[in-house]
Scaffold this motif. Structure first.
Motif, PDB file in Angstrom:
ATOM      1  N   LEU A   5       0.838  -1.193   0.000  1.00  0.00           N
ATOM      2  CA  LEU A   5       0.000   0.000   0.000  1.00  0.00           C
ATOM      3  C   LEU A   5       0.875   1.246   0.000  1.00  0.00           C
ATOM      4  O   LEU A   5       0.833   2.050  -0.929  1.00  0.00           O
ATOM      5  CB  LEU A   5      -0.933  -0.005   1.218  1.00  0.00           C
ATOM      6  N   ARG A   6       1.701   1.400   1.062  1.00  0.00           N
ATOM      7  CA  ARG A   6       2.651   2.511   1.133  1.00  0.00           C
ATOM      8  C   ARG A   6       3.835   2.074   1.999  1.00  0.00           C
ATOM      9  O   ARG A   6       3.769   1.067   2.697  1.00  0.00           O
ATOM     10  CB  ARG A   6       2.014   3.772   1.728  1.00  0.00           C
ATOM     11  N   SER A   9      10.116   5.174   6.172  1.00  0.00           N
ATOM     12  CA  SER A   9      11.461   4.765   6.558  1.00  0.00           C
ATOM     13  C   SER A   9      11.466   3.533   7.451  1.00  0.00           C
ATOM     14  O   SER A   9      12.498   2.864   7.571  1.00  0.00           O
ATOM     15  CB  SER A   9      12.163   5.925   7.281  1.00  0.00           C
ATOM     16  N   TRP A  10      10.348   3.226   8.084  1.00  0.00           N
ATOM     17  CA  TRP A  10      10.342   2.179   9.093  1.00  0.00           C
ATOM     18  C   TRP A  10       9.494   0.974   8.702  1.00  0.00           C
ATOM     19  O   TRP A  10       9.801  -0.147   9.119  1.00  0.00           O
ATOM     20  CB  TRP A  10       9.824   2.738  10.430  1.00  0.00           C
ATOM     21  N   TYR A  11       8.426   1.201   7.940  1.00  0.00           N
ATOM     22  CA  TYR A  11       7.490   0.118   7.660  1.00  0.00           C
ATOM     23  C   TYR A  11       7.039   0.101   6.202  1.00  0.00           C
ATOM     24  O   TYR A  11       7.003   1.140   5.531  1.00  0.00           O
ATOM     25  CB  TYR A  11       6.223   0.236   8.540  1.00  0.00           C
ATOM     26  N   ASP A  55       0.212   6.627  -7.792  1.00  0.00           N
ATOM     27  CA  ASP A  55       0.814   5.293  -7.692  1.00  0.00           C
ATOM     28  C   ASP A  55       0.082   4.441  -6.656  1.00  0.00           C
ATOM     29  O   ASP A  55      -0.171   3.251  -6.879  1.00  0.00           O
ATOM     30  CB  ASP A  55       2.293   5.403  -7.327  1.00  0.00           C
ATOM     31  N   LEU A  56      -0.262   5.023  -5.528  1.00  0.00           N
ATOM     32  CA  LEU A  56      -0.992   4.293  -4.493  1.00  0.00           C
ATOM     33  C   LEU A  56      -2.346   3.827  -5.026  1.00  0.00           C
ATOM     34  O   LEU A  56      -2.739   2.670  -4.849  1.00  0.00           O
ATOM     35  CB  LEU A  56      -1.166   5.168  -3.255  1.00  0.00           C
ATOM     36  N   VAL A  97      -7.102  -6.665   5.183  1.00  0.00           N
ATOM     37  CA  VAL A  97      -6.280  -6.258   6.320  1.00  0.00           C
ATOM     38  C   VAL A  97      -5.032  -5.550   5.796  1.00  0.00           C
ATOM     39  O   VAL A  97      -4.529  -5.865   4.719  1.00  0.00           O
ATOM     40  CB  VAL A  97      -5.878  -7.461   7.194  1.00  0.00           C
ATOM     41  N   VAL A  98      -4.588  -4.560   6.552  1.00  0.00           N
ATOM     42  CA  VAL A  98      -3.351  -3.835   6.251  1.00  0.00           C
ATOM     43  C   VAL A  98      -2.343  -4.224   7.325  1.00  0.00           C
ATOM     44  O   VAL A  98      -2.598  -4.029   8.520  1.00  0.00           O
ATOM     45  CB  VAL A  98      -3.582  -2.314   6.250  1.00  0.00           C
ATOM     46  N   ILE A  99      -1.219  -4.794   6.911  1.00  0.00           N
ATOM     47  CA  ILE A  99      -0.248  -5.331   7.864  1.00  0.00           C
ATOM     48  C   ILE A  99       1.058  -4.535   7.783  1.00  0.00           C
ATOM     49  O   ILE A  99       1.675  -4.460   6.708  1.00  0.00           O
ATOM     50  CB  ILE A  99       0.039  -6.819   7.582  1.00  0.00           C
ATOM     51  N   PRO A 100       1.490  -3.917   8.885  1.00  0.00           N
ATOM     52  CA  PRO A 100       2.780  -3.215   8.892  1.00  0.00           C
ATOM     53  C   PRO A 100       3.929  -4.220   8.990  1.00  0.00           C
ATOM     54  O   PRO A 100       3.956  -5.048   9.895  1.00  0.00           O
ATOM     55  CB  PRO A 100       2.697  -2.327  10.135  1.00  0.00           C
TER      56      PRO A 100
END
Length: 309
Positions: A5-6, A9-11, A55-56, A97-100
């Motif tokens: 998705l996006r 810097s961290w996820y 893009d997203l 579901v959106v998973i980091p």
């Protein structure tokens, strides 16, 4: 199929179908925490801001098209804002579901990085994605119910679809041969349930039917009813010649080889065929009407259901 998705810097925030991510019907504690963290992330974002990220939006279109076939129109022609809002609705309902996932650090950087705290995220309103989120059981239950209700075909929808098929079949058969078919459908209860088509040009035929079986069409009982019983086909081909072209008016004949059922009209000629052992225009079972001794074919086949509801 997961889709990014996006990322910051961290996820990396990955999109999954719910059933493709969880290892069982009941999510583990680790999975539940990840799902809730991603849910808060996705629902806290401003839809119009995400919609400006071409893009997203394109990635979301591909994800919806590849994983939810009923979203094909939206994926192709929906506006960017509609696409983002639909994604957020599906996350809210639980089907997506959106998973980091932790991003891979660039070469030469320590992990976790030292120094000052990273700049605020571009996704306004989202803080502390690592927090252990204790979601109440009732909230999880409600989200699961919303997901199930959004994805399943309800009994009322399935029943309405079957009633529509039955009604179209009955009306086509009655228009082809009102005298021969009305007694059959009346005895089965279909006339009172689905009504009659426009028979304004069939006055003489209706009078003949009334003379044969009485004025109350819902109680017509002269024709023999049929009961559908599956019959194993003999061989690999469908042989129409095995079904007699003539029979006793108002009766049904079942072909012992193919299982085909034929209704004979008032003149003893074929009026309606019910075919079960093969497809025609993607319909199985399907029906053919007879007109002046000629059986309808091509795109004139009629869908029907053997079950009376």
């Amino acid at each position: 199929m997961e889709t990014e998705l996006r990322a910051d810097s961290w996820y990396r925030y990955m999109l999954y179908r719910r059933e493709a991510y969880t290892r069982s019907v009941i999510a583990s504690d680790e999975e539940r925490l990840a799902i809730e963290a991603g849910r808060k992330f996705a629902l806290a974002a401003y839809a119009d801001v995400w919609a400006d990220d071409a893009d997203l939006v394109e990635r979301v279109r591909h994800f919806l098209r590849d994983n939810f076939h009923w979203q094909e129109r939206l994926a192709k022609t929906g506006s960017a804002l509609e696409v983002v809002q639909t994604l957020q609705d599906m996350v809210r309902g639980g089907s997506v579901v959106v998973i980091p996932e932790r991003a891979t650090p660039a070469a030469g950087l320590a992990w976790p990085p030292g120094g000052p705290a990273p700049a605020a995220s571009l996704f306004w309103g989202v803080e502390n994605y690592d927090a252990a989120l204790d979601v109440p059981v009732m909230e999880r239950y409600r989200a699961q119910r919303l997901r199930f209700e959004a994805e399943r075909t309800t009994w009322s929808e399935a029943s309405a679809m079957m009633d529509g098929i039955n009604e179209r079949f009955m009306h086509a058969a009655v228009l082809a041969d009102p005298v021969g078919t009305l007694p059959v459908f009346a005895k089965a209860g279909w006339v009172s349930k689905y009504g009659l088509p426009d028979l304004s040009g069939y006055g003489a035929a209706i009078s003949e039917a009334d003379d044969r079986v009485g004025s109350n069409i819902a109680l017509l009982s002269e024709a023999s009813p049929f009961e559908y019983r599956p019959i194993e086909p003999i061989g690999d081909t469908f042989d129409l010649a095995k079904t007699p072209n003539r029979g006793t008016p108002g009766t049904w004949y079942t072909n012992p080889g193919s299982g085909q059922m034929r209704l004979y009209g008032t003149d003893g000629g074929a009026a309606v065929d019910l075919d079960f052992d093969h497809s025609h225009n993607g319909l199985r079972p399907h029906a053919h009407n007879w007109n002046d001794g000629v059986r309808d074919g091509g795109n004139d086949v009629v869908p029907f259901s053997p079950w009376n509801q």
